[in-house]
Design a protein around this motif. Structure first.
Motif, PDB file in Angstrom:
ATOM      1  N   LYS A   5      99.015  66.460 -23.100  1.00 58.16           N
ATOM      2  CA  LYS A   5      99.508  66.453 -21.723  1.00 58.16           C
ATOM      3  C   LYS A   5      99.443  67.848 -21.103  1.00 58.16           C
ATOM      4  O   LYS A   5      99.107  68.007 -19.934  1.00 58.16           O
ATOM      5  N   TYR A   6      99.786  68.874 -21.887  1.00 54.28           N
ATOM      6  CA  TYR A   6      99.756  70.263 -21.433  1.00 54.28           C
ATOM      7  C   TYR A   6      98.852  71.076 -22.356  1.00 54.28           C
ATOM      8  O   TYR A   6      99.326  71.850 -23.185  1.00 54.28           O
ATOM      9  N   PRO A   7      97.531  70.933 -22.212  1.00 56.17           N
ATOM     10  CA  PRO A   7      96.616  71.642 -23.116  1.00 56.17           C
ATOM     11  C   PRO A   7      96.672  73.162 -22.964  1.00 56.17           C
ATOM     12  O   PRO A   7      96.265  73.896 -23.861  1.00 56.17           O
ATOM     13  N   GLY A  25     112.816  73.859 -30.563  1.00 53.79           N
ATOM     14  CA  GLY A  25     113.088  75.108 -29.862  1.00 53.79           C
ATOM     15  C   GLY A  25     111.816  75.825 -29.441  1.00 53.79           C
ATOM     16  O   GLY A  25     111.710  76.328 -28.322  1.00 53.79           O
ATOM     17  N   LYS A  26     110.830  75.875 -30.351  1.00 56.80           N
ATOM     18  CA  LYS A  26     109.553  76.529 -30.020  1.00 56.80           C
ATOM     19  C   LYS A  26     108.863  75.815 -28.868  1.00 56.80           C
ATOM     20  O   LYS A  26     108.335  76.447 -27.956  1.00 56.80           O
ATOM     21  N   CYS A  27     108.855  74.500 -28.904  1.00 56.90           N
ATOM     22  CA  CYS A  27     108.188  73.726 -27.856  1.00 56.90           C
ATOM     23  C   CYS A  27     108.912  73.877 -26.518  1.00 56.90           C
ATOM     24  O   CYS A  27     108.271  74.090 -25.483  1.00 56.90           O
ATOM     25  N   LEU A  28     110.224  73.793 -26.525  1.00 56.70           N
ATOM     26  CA  LEU A  28     110.981  73.922 -25.280  1.00 56.70           C
ATOM     27  C   LEU A  28     110.861  75.336 -24.715  1.00 56.70           C
ATOM     28  O   LEU A  28     110.751  75.509 -23.491  1.00 56.70           O
ATOM     29  N   SER A  29     110.843  76.338 -25.568  1.00 54.60           N
ATOM     30  CA  SER A  29     110.648  77.722 -25.099  1.00 54.60           C
ATOM     31  C   SER A  29     109.281  77.885 -24.451  1.00 54.60           C
ATOM     32  O   SER A  29     109.150  78.523 -23.406  1.00 54.60           O
ATOM     33  N   ALA A  30     108.262  77.286 -25.055  1.00 53.82           N
ATOM     34  CA  ALA A  30     106.919  77.355 -24.488  1.00 53.82           C
ATOM     35  C   ALA A  30     106.874  76.656 -23.132  1.00 53.82           C
ATOM     36  O   ALA A  30     106.214  77.132 -22.201  1.00 53.82           O
ATOM     37  N   GLU A  40     110.958  67.485 -16.913  1.00 55.97           N
ATOM     38  CA  GLU A  40     109.870  67.272 -17.856  1.00 55.97           C
ATOM     39  C   GLU A  40     110.271  67.750 -19.257  1.00 55.97           C
ATOM     40  O   GLU A  40     109.947  67.105 -20.257  1.00 55.97           O
ATOM     41  N   GLN A  41     110.995  68.851 -19.341  1.00 53.69           N
ATOM     42  CA  GLN A  41     111.505  69.325 -20.629  1.00 53.69           C
ATOM     43  C   GLN A  41     112.433  68.281 -21.245  1.00 53.69           C
ATOM     44  O   GLN A  41     112.353  68.005 -22.446  1.00 53.69           O
ATOM     45  N   ASP A  42     113.294  67.708 -20.415  1.00 50.62           N
ATOM     46  CA  ASP A  42     114.215  66.675 -20.904  1.00 50.62           C
ATOM     47  C   ASP A  42     113.454  65.449 -21.399  1.00 50.62           C
ATOM     48  O   ASP A  42     113.821  64.849 -22.417  1.00 50.62           O
ATOM     49  N   GLU A  43     112.376  65.080 -20.701  1.00 49.00           N
ATOM     50  CA  GLU A  43     111.568  63.935 -21.123  1.00 49.00           C
ATOM     51  C   GLU A  43     110.901  64.218 -22.465  1.00 49.00           C
ATOM     52  O   GLU A  43     110.870  63.359 -23.347  1.00 49.00           O
ATOM     53  N   PHE A  44     110.358  65.420 -22.626  1.00 49.68           N
ATOM     54  CA  PHE A  44     109.785  65.791 -23.921  1.00 49.68           C
ATOM     55  C   PHE A  44     110.845  65.679 -25.015  1.00 49.68           C
ATOM     56  O   PHE A  44     110.609  65.090 -26.065  1.00 49.68           O
ATOM     57  N   TYR A  45     112.019  66.229 -24.760  1.00 49.32           N
ATOM     58  CA  TYR A  45     113.102  66.199 -25.757  1.00 49.32           C
ATOM     59  C   TYR A  45     113.461  64.759 -26.123  1.00 49.32           C
ATOM     60  O   TYR A  45     113.613  64.434 -27.302  1.00 49.32           O
ATOM     61  N   CYS A  60     104.753  66.361 -30.376  1.00 55.12           N
ATOM     62  CA  CYS A  60     104.305  67.730 -30.091  1.00 55.12           C
ATOM     63  C   CYS A  60     102.804  67.767 -29.870  1.00 55.12           C
ATOM     64  O   CYS A  60     102.321  68.422 -28.933  1.00 55.12           O
ATOM     65  N   MET A  61     102.051  67.058 -30.698  1.00 59.10           N
ATOM     66  CA  MET A  61     100.601  67.046 -30.568  1.00 59.10           C
ATOM     67  C   MET A  61     100.145  66.296 -29.320  1.00 59.10           C
ATOM     68  O   MET A  61      99.092  66.595 -28.768  1.00 59.10           O
ATOM     69  N   GLU A  62     100.941  65.322 -28.870  1.00 56.88           N
ATOM     70  CA  GLU A  62     100.606  64.597 -27.643  1.00 56.88           C
ATOM     71  C   GLU A  62     100.876  65.437 -26.397  1.00 56.88           C
ATOM     72  O   GLU A  62     100.250  65.227 -25.367  1.00 56.88           O
ATOM     73  N   TRP A  63     101.795  66.353 -26.494  1.00 54.88           N
ATOM     74  CA  TRP A  63     102.190  67.156 -25.327  1.00 54.88           C
ATOM     75  C   TRP A  63     101.512  68.517 -25.252  1.00 54.88           C
ATOM     76  O   TRP A  63     101.283  69.034 -24.172  1.00 54.88           O
TER      77      TRP A  63
END
Length: 67
Positions: A5-7, A25-30, A40-45, A60-63
């Motif tokens: 989703k976010y390449p 944490g790493k993904c949300l920080s990024a 969008e962060q909340d949806e990922f979480y 993680c790999m999808e996003w």
């Protein structure tokens, strides 16, 4: 596998701490660094924590571009 989703966001997970909270944490920080909306962060979480550890990694790999 389709492109994430976010390449443009790369999250390095190989050789890092495998703890689920660390990975989240790493993904949300990024996402914050890339100015992705809070909604969008909340949806990922929500998606990432909907199931088990393997589901977290797949999400993680999808996003993001995961190394």
């Amino acid at each position: 596998m389709s492109s994430p989703k976010y390449p443009e966001i790369t999250v390095r997970l190989v050789g890092e701490n495998g703890n689920a909270f660390y990975i989240l944490g790493k993904c949300l920080s990024a996402m914050r660094r890339a100015n992705i909306s809070k909604e969008e962060q909340d949806e990922f979480y929500r998606q990432a924590t909907a199931s088990d550890y393997n589901h977290l990694l797949i999400t993680c790999m999808e996003w993001f571009n995961v190394e």
